[in-house]
Design a protein around this motif. Structure first.
Motif, short mmCIF file in Angstrom:
data_model
loop_
_atom_site.label_atom_id
_atom_site.label_comp_id
_atom_site.label_asym_id
_atom_site.label_seq_id
_atom_site.Cartn_x
_atom_site.Cartn_y
_atom_site.Cartn_z
N THR A 1 1.03 6.33 -1.27
CA THR A 1 0.78 5.14 -0.83
C THR A 1 0.89 4.34 -2.27
O THR A 1 0.57 5.00 -3.54
CB THR A 1 -0.57 4.91 -0.52
N ALA A 2 1.25 3.05 -2.27
CA ALA A 2 1.22 2.07 -3.28
C ALA A 2 0.10 1.72 -3.15
O ALA A 2 -0.80 1.31 -2.28
CB ALA A 2 2.19 1.08 -3.27
N ILE A 3 -0.71 1.22 -4.52
CA ILE A 3 -1.91 0.73 -4.57
C ILE A 3 -1.91 -0.75 -5.42
O ILE A 3 -0.81 -0.85 -6.15
CB ILE A 3 -2.99 1.98 -5.51
N LYS A 4 -2.89 -1.42 -5.42
CA LYS A 4 -3.23 -2.64 -6.24
C LYS A 4 -3.34 -2.37 -7.59
O LYS A 4 -4.59 -2.96 -8.07
CB LYS A 4 -4.04 -3.73 -5.10
N ARG A 5 -2.69 -1.77 -8.14
CA ARG A 5 -2.69 -1.67 -9.71
C ARG A 5 -1.14 -1.79 -10.10
O ARG A 5 -0.41 -1.04 -9.47
CB ARG A 5 -3.37 -0.23 -10.19
N PRO B 1 -4.85 -0.51 -0.77
CA PRO B 1 -3.43 -0.41 -0.55
C PRO B 1 -2.53 -1.86 -0.94
O PRO B 1 -3.16 -2.76 -0.79
CB PRO B 1 -3.43 -0.37 1.16
N GLU B 2 -1.41 -1.39 -1.37
CA GLU B 2 -0.62 -2.47 -1.39
C GLU B 2 0.77 -2.42 -0.75
O GLU B 2 1.60 -1.34 -0.59
CB GLU B 2 0.15 -2.43 -2.97
N CYS B 3 0.95 -3.26 0.44
CA CYS B 3 2.18 -3.19 1.13
C CYS B 3 3.47 -3.50 0.66
O CYS B 3 4.55 -3.14 1.00
CB CYS B 3 1.62 -3.80 2.47
N HIS B 4 3.32 -4.51 -0.57
CA HIS B 4 4.58 -4.67 -1.08
C HIS B 4 5.18 -3.78 -2.33
O HIS B 4 4.39 -3.29 -2.84
CB HIS B 4 4.70 -5.98 -1.68
#
Length: 340
Positions: free
Chosen positions: A44-48, A327-330
């Motif tokens: 998963t991409a994360i908000k960092r 989570p980062e969706c972009h």
């Protein structure tokens, strides 16, 4: 007569590219594995983020190329750039001086969250935008993989570049021949929020050179095929488990724990005595399972646990710094295209 007038200020580009957390399958994205049989990674991409700024360098400065990261480079020619990724991205896209590049990240480098590949993807995205081009996530991922693996010879796989370029929660399938299939994971009915609320992540305080760990791991692929097959199958099992929209914390944690115990045997430098102590303390306090993010040797410890056990786990790991996981969706985005 020499014209000393300055040209107008050119466009400045800022990109934001997420870091990633890999849950299972790491190592099967290496060509030494996927050229034998299909690999798979769930991540998963994360908000960092890694932020990259690119602009035309002003004629007021004496050096035609300036690159700022943990140090600052001012050079005349692209061949003189010491930052390997920056140098090869500039060469690959045929960027001519004068050029200014700056980058900064939300977490330290070499911490197991794919920062180097996020920088490569973010810089390529910025340089394409600088040239007036919009490119797909797939193209960014493949170009970054080419530069890091084929050009620079880094002993890494392709999962980090794809996670940075696409964003979101994904299963990546790595095919013989180098093709990559991207299967975006959707979780409805609050499942994604529940999934991330079950996670705890702690900074060990140790940075490590992933290349040394991965070089040994690559050499061991043939001898560790059975381990790697099990790790790939765990990525597929986790993908199926969360695909029904609800989270089985115990089942997910159990598979994560099994994957970590398999991964520890892939190379001698993946874990340390201190990391093992922290891991055992967390599981004794109620974590269902966990892993060390990235290649190993340091970085971040990730755990899955019921929320009612989080306080006990935090107390057991009180000496470590916790980092929230969202989570980062972009994937990589051009955030600031404007003209002065």
């Amino acid at each position: 007569m020499v014209d000393h007038r300055l040209s107008p200020t050119s466009q400045m580009i800022v990109t934001r590219t997420p870091l990633r957390v890999s849950f299972a399958g790491g190592g099967t994205d290496l060509p030494e594995f996927y050229e034998r049989e299909e690999g798979a990674v769930l991540s998963t991409a994360i908000k960092r983020y890694v932020y990259v700024t690119v602009k035309r360098h002003s004629e007021l400065f004496f050096e035609p190329i300036r690159i700022n990261y943990s140090k600052s480079e001012q050079v005349e020619h692209i061949d003189e750039v010491q930052n390997n990724i920056a140098r090869e991205c500039l060469r690959f896209l045929g960027i001519e001086p004068p050029i200014y590049i700056s980058t900064v990240g939300d977490v330290p480098a070499s911490t197991g969250l794919g920062g180097s590949s996020s920088f490569a993807v973010g810089l390529l995205n910025a340089l394409h935008a600088y040239r007036g081009e919009r490119v797909s996530a797939g193209q960014l991922a493949e170009e970054a993989s080419h530069i890091e693996i084929a050009v620079l010879g880094e002993p890494i796989g392709k999962q980090d570049q794809y996670a940075a370029a696409y964003g979101g929660l994904n299963l990546f399938r790595f095919k013989p021949g180098g093709g990559v299939a991207v299967e975006h994971q959707r979780m409805g009915n609050g499942g994604l929020e529940e999934f991330f609320e079950s996670m705890l992540m702690f900074w060990t305080g140790h940075q490590r050179d992933a290349s040394a760990v991965l070089a040994e791991q690559k050499q061991n692929v043939a001898a560790k095929l059975d381990w790697l097959r099990k790790m790939r199958d765990q990525a597929l099992d986790l993908h199926a488990m969360i695909g029904n929209g609800s989270l089985d914390v115990h089942g997910f944690g159990r598979l994560l724990d099994q994957g970590w115990r398999l991964k520890r045997d892939l190379a001698s430098t993946i874990t340390t005595g201190q990391i093992d102590c922290w891991y055992e303390a967390a599981t004794a306090a109620g974590a269902e399972g966990g892993k060390l993010c990235g290649a190993g040797g340091g970085g971040f410890l990730l755990f899955i646990a019921p929320r009612k056990r989080h306080r006990a786990i935090r107390e057991a790991l009180a000496e470590l710094t916790e980092m929230t996981v969202e989570p980062e969706c972009h994937g990589s985005q051009v955030m600031v295209p404007f003209h002065g």
